[in-house]
Design a protein around this motif. Structure first.
Motif, PDB file in Angstrom:
ATOM      1  N   LYS A  48       4.702 -15.130  11.013  1.00  0.00           N
ATOM      2  CA  LYS A  48       5.162 -13.746  10.945  1.00  0.00           C
ATOM      3  C   LYS A  48       6.113 -13.545   9.770  1.00  0.00           C
ATOM      4  O   LYS A  48       6.014 -12.553   9.037  1.00  0.00           O
ATOM      5  N   ALA A  49       7.030 -14.506   9.552  1.00  0.00           N
ATOM      6  CA  ALA A  49       7.958 -14.420   8.422  1.00  0.00           C
ATOM      7  C   ALA A  49       7.196 -14.464   7.100  1.00  0.00           C
ATOM      8  O   ALA A  49       7.504 -13.710   6.167  1.00  0.00           O
ATOM      9  N   PHE A  50       6.186 -15.318   7.025  1.00  0.00           N
ATOM     10  CA  PHE A  50       5.368 -15.410   5.813  1.00  0.00           C
ATOM     11  C   PHE A  50       4.644 -14.095   5.548  1.00  0.00           C
ATOM     12  O   PHE A  50       4.610 -13.603   4.416  1.00  0.00           O
ATOM     13  N   HIS A  51       4.090 -13.501   6.610  1.00  0.00           N
ATOM     14  CA  HIS A  51       3.351 -12.240   6.454  1.00  0.00           C
ATOM     15  C   HIS A  51       4.277 -11.114   5.993  1.00  0.00           C
ATOM     16  O   HIS A  51       3.912 -10.323   5.116  1.00  0.00           O
ATOM     17  N   GLU A  52       5.458 -11.047   6.575  1.00  0.00           N
ATOM     18  CA  GLU A  52       6.419 -10.006   6.171  1.00  0.00           C
ATOM     19  C   GLU A  52       6.828 -10.182   4.711  1.00  0.00           C
ATOM     20  O   GLU A  52       6.916  -9.218   3.953  1.00  0.00           O
ATOM     21  N   ARG A  53       7.079 -11.439   4.316  1.00  0.00           N
ATOM     22  CA  ARG A  53       7.455 -11.723   2.930  1.00  0.00           C
ATOM     23  C   ARG A  53       6.315 -11.360   1.973  1.00  0.00           C
ATOM     24  O   ARG A  53       6.528 -10.783   0.914  1.00  0.00           O
ATOM     25  N   LYS A  54       5.091 -11.663   2.393  1.00  0.00           N
ATOM     26  CA  LYS A  54       3.924 -11.375   1.555  1.00  0.00           C
ATOM     27  C   LYS A  54       3.718  -9.872   1.386  1.00  0.00           C
ATOM     28  O   LYS A  54       3.455  -9.396   0.273  1.00  0.00           O
ATOM     29  N   THR A  55       3.846  -9.096   2.470  1.00  0.00           N
ATOM     30  CA  THR A  55       3.672  -7.649   2.362  1.00  0.00           C
ATOM     31  C   THR A  55       4.777  -7.018   1.527  1.00  0.00           C
ATOM     32  O   THR A  55       4.530  -6.074   0.771  1.00  0.00           O
ATOM     33  N   LYS A  56       6.007  -7.554   1.633  1.00  0.00           N
ATOM     34  CA  LYS A  56       7.113  -7.057   0.827  1.00  0.00           C
ATOM     35  C   LYS A  56       6.860  -7.313  -0.658  1.00  0.00           C
ATOM     36  O   LYS A  56       7.060  -6.427  -1.502  1.00  0.00           O
ATOM     37  N   MET A  57       6.391  -8.511  -0.987  1.00  0.00           N
ATOM     38  CA  MET A  57       6.090  -8.849  -2.381  1.00  0.00           C
ATOM     39  C   MET A  57       4.930  -8.007  -2.909  1.00  0.00           C
ATOM     40  O   MET A  57       4.933  -7.590  -4.066  1.00  0.00           O
ATOM     41  N   GLN A  58       3.965  -7.734  -2.075  1.00  0.00           N
ATOM     42  CA  GLN A  58       2.824  -6.913  -2.482  1.00  0.00           C
ATOM     43  C   GLN A  58       3.278  -5.480  -2.774  1.00  0.00           C
ATOM     44  O   GLN A  58       2.835  -4.865  -3.753  1.00  0.00           O
ATOM     45  N   ALA A  59       4.175  -4.950  -1.958  1.00  0.00           N
ATOM     46  CA  ALA A  59       4.703  -3.607  -2.194  1.00  0.00           C
ATOM     47  C   ALA A  59       5.501  -3.573  -3.495  1.00  0.00           C
ATOM     48  O   ALA A  59       5.389  -2.612  -4.276  1.00  0.00           O
ATOM     49  N   LEU A  60       6.292  -4.612  -3.746  1.00  0.00           N
ATOM     50  CA  LEU A  60       7.051  -4.685  -5.000  1.00  0.00           C
ATOM     51  C   LEU A  60       6.115  -4.777  -6.204  1.00  0.00           C
ATOM     52  O   LEU A  60       6.369  -4.158  -7.247  1.00  0.00           O
ATOM     53  N   ARG A  61       5.034  -5.516  -6.072  1.00  0.00           N
ATOM     54  CA  ARG A  61       4.061  -5.648  -7.158  1.00  0.00           C
ATOM     55  C   ARG A  61       3.400  -4.301  -7.460  1.00  0.00           C
ATOM     56  O   ARG A  61       3.228  -3.921  -8.623  1.00  0.00           O
ATOM     57  N   GLU A  62       3.043  -3.582  -6.406  1.00  0.00           N
ATOM     58  CA  GLU A  62       2.430  -2.257  -6.599  1.00  0.00           C
ATOM     59  C   GLU A  62       3.419  -1.302  -7.272  1.00  0.00           C
ATOM     60  O   GLU A  62       3.046  -0.521  -8.150  1.00  0.00           O
ATOM     61  N   GLN A  63       4.690  -1.361  -6.862  1.00  0.00           N
ATOM     62  CA  GLN A  63       5.712  -0.512  -7.473  1.00  0.00           C
ATOM     63  C   GLN A  63       5.898  -0.868  -8.946  1.00  0.00           C
ATOM     64  O   GLN A  63       6.044   0.018  -9.793  1.00  0.00           O
ATOM     65  N   ALA A  64       5.858  -2.165  -9.276  1.00  0.00           N
ATOM     66  CA  ALA A  64       6.001  -2.597 -10.668  1.00  0.00           C
ATOM     67  C   ALA A  64       4.823  -2.107 -11.506  1.00  0.00           C
ATOM     68  O   ALA A  64       4.994  -1.689 -12.659  1.00  0.00           O
TER      69      ALA A  64
END
Length: 129
Positions: free
Chosen positions: A93-109
């Motif tokens: 669950k922690a890995f999934h949350e971290r992955k979705t957060k990084m994906q959102a940051l990548r899309e914003q970038a």
């Protein structure tokens, strides 16, 4: 056998022609585990929709899982596997949350960099890429 993995091997062995060369090869390819061991816990798991309990069993049908069945015949490691699975689920669950957060940051970038790279992107698309 009392372990769920060994019970499953015996069940599958009863369905295969295990005395022939083809059956022996099939049995060698079969892998069973209690829980999800290290190399497989990082892989994406698949769901087979046609095998879902909700679709296959009627509402009032009784059922049992192999974990409980093995425990009733004397398997002593049900709690150990339960705690390991709970720990794995927390990590997952922690890995999934971290992955979705990084994906959102990548899309914003990408969104922030789009105006700066627009002229280069136009050149690339003009070449058909």
């Amino acid at each position: 056998f009392r372990a769920p993995s060994k019970m499953l091997i015996r069940v599958v062995r009863g369905m295969l022609p295990h005395k022939t060369a083809r059956g022996k090869e099939a049995m060698e390819r079969l892998k069973t585990f209690e829980g999800i061991p290290a190399p497989y816990d990082k892989q994406k798991r698949m769901v087979v929709p046609s095998a879902l309990k909700v679709l296959r069993l009627g509402q009032s049908r009784k059922f049992c899982d192999l974990n409980r069945l093995a425990h009733e015949v004397g398997w002593k490691y049900q709690k150990v596997i339960g705690t390991l699975e709970a720990r794995r689920k927390v990590k997952s669950k922690a890995f999934h949350e971290r992955k979705t957060k990084m994906q959102a940051l990548r899309e914003q970038a990408k969104k922030n960099a789009a105006p700066k790279t627009k002229k280069f992107q136009d050149v690339i698309t003009s070449f058909g890429y």
